[in-house]
Design an enzyme around this catalytic site. Structure first.
Site: not given
Length: 437
Positions: A409-410
């Site tokens: 998850d950036h």
């Protein structure tokens, strides 16, 4: 006769509906309190529901395969309020030669005596009288085609355990269908070859519709939510896992691990836990609150293991995996996998995960871009481990090579943290001695 109606309860996992998988009783059967009457499938697990009443089954209000909402009636059970009849005058017990046979004192031999309780419907299940085994173990034996009376028990007081059934099934599969027939008296015979039959017409069989419910429905909702809410970034790296394979071989030969299943997944799990300690943000989660978004960093590891089961994808997790030694982790992995395959994973074991491993290598796949499990910030995939040419000290040699890939998850973690985490996992697979630090 008092009739009680049993409604579908919430089994403690926020249940809103469930599918009726199998009725264990039929109308007219006699049941006691806590007898299992039905097996249901929720979005997370298979659950056996016990009867809260004793009496005679009246009507099954939901058919097998139907989906029922919590609070809806599913079965009626009647109990008799009438007082028991007074016993008749005592009579003499007849001799064994009496055609009427032996009878209970006080009831005589006046014709056939009918039972006040209706006999349950007969089921084509091989009996295992005298075998001590819990209901889930008996169901596992039925599913695997194992006769419990032929299983050697290892549990306390002669109880048959899950391992007993599984080992018996594995041993039976080795010897199944290898019986050698005796030579017949006829030295030679001619078997006529029939003309090939024309293929039967298939009507409307080009497509079929499969209802989306249970685990498949829950998985679809979770994956859609994750894919469209968390910006995924995926990375991968090839790894020389030769020393991991050597360690697996040594552990299998060690007396300390004689009763535990050892595989590269165990070393992968240890590597992930080690790498999460070095990059804590990978073990975090994005949380939306009324006061705004927050990042929750967990200083513990509930390690999820993606498991393909007949019911669909399950992701049970090992609680506080960071506190386990190698043997404890191996036992936990073995128990988790076996329970998932049986479809008996509890709802508690499927919640609270902080990071997930998916072992796609068992299917011969090298790498992938898996979708993050909701409530986590990353997932890592272990690819197939194959012998490939690899350059070592300037020379090409055959080595055990695998690919480690993952999605993250950036919003939670940046590229440098993702790269450092993947590199740490790869380093341990290349040199497991790093775990000794």
């Amino acid at each position: 006769m008092t009739e009680q109606t049993f409604v579908l309860p919430d089994v403690g996992e926020g249940l809103t509906e469930a599918e009726i998988v199998q009725w264990r009783v039929a109308p007219g059967d006699s049941v006691a309190v806590n007898d299992v009457i039905v097996e249901i499938e929720t979005a997370k697990s298979l659950v056996e529901l016990p009867s809260p009443y004793s009496g005679t089954v009246g009507e099954l209000l939901a058919s097998e395969g139907s989906t029922v909402e919590v609070g809806a009636p599913i079965i009626t059970i009647g109990s008799s309020d009438a007082a028991a009849p007074a016993p008749a005058e005592p009579v003499t017990v007849p001799e064994p030669s009496d055609p009427g046979g032996a009878v209970l004192v006080g009831y005589g031999t006046g014709g056939a005596v009918s039972s006040r309780r209706r006999k349950p419907a007969e089921r084509p299940v091989k009996a295992s009288v005298g075998v001590v085994a819990k209901p889930p173990i008996r169901k596992l034996a039925r599913d695997l085609g194992v006769d419990l009376s032929a299983v050697t028990p290892s549990g306390p007081a002669g109880e048959v355990t899950r391992d007993d059934v599984v080992k018996h099934a594995e041993q039976a599969s080795v010897f199944r269908n290898i019986e050698t027939p005796a030579w017949g008296e006829v030295r030679e015979e001619t078997i006529p070859v029939p003309a090939p039959a024309a293929p039967a017409p298939v009507a409307d069989a080009r497509e079929e519709s499969i209802p989306v419910r249970g685990v498949r429905k829950a998985t679809a909702n979770a994956m859609t939510s994750s894919a469209y809410s968390a910006p995924h970034v995926s990375v991968w790296v090839d790894v020389d896992a030769s020393r991991t394979m050597e360690l697996v071989k040594r552990l299998k030969a060690s007396p300390d691990f004689a009763d535990v299943k050892i595989s590269p997944l165990l070393i992968m799990a240890r590597a992930v836990i080690w790498a999460l300690r070095r990059t804590p943000m990978i073990n975090a989660a994005w949380v939306d609150t009324e006061d705004g978004a927050q990042i929750s960093v967990r200083h513990y590891v509930n390690l999820g293991i993606a498991a393909a089961t007949p019911r669909g994808l399950l992701v049970p997790n090992i609680k506080d995996a960071q506190a386990m030694n190698t043997r404890e982790l191996a036992k936990a992995l073995e128990s988790l996998t076996l329970t998932a395959r049986e479809g008996k994973t509890s709802p508690a074991d499927q919640t609270g995960g902080t990071f997930t491993i998916t072992n796609i290598g068992v299917f011969g796949v090298d790498a992938g871009t898996p979708i993050i499990n909701p409530g986590e910030a990353g997932i890592i995939a272990l690819g197939a481990i194959r012998q490939k040419p690899w350059v070592v000290d300037g020379e090409v040699r055959p080595r055990w090579v695998t690919t480690v890939s993952g999605s993250f998850d950036h919003r939670v973690v940046d590229g440098d943290g993702i790269s450092r985490f993947i590199a740490d996992v790869a380093s341990v697979l290349e040199e497991p001695a790093l775990l000794l630090d």
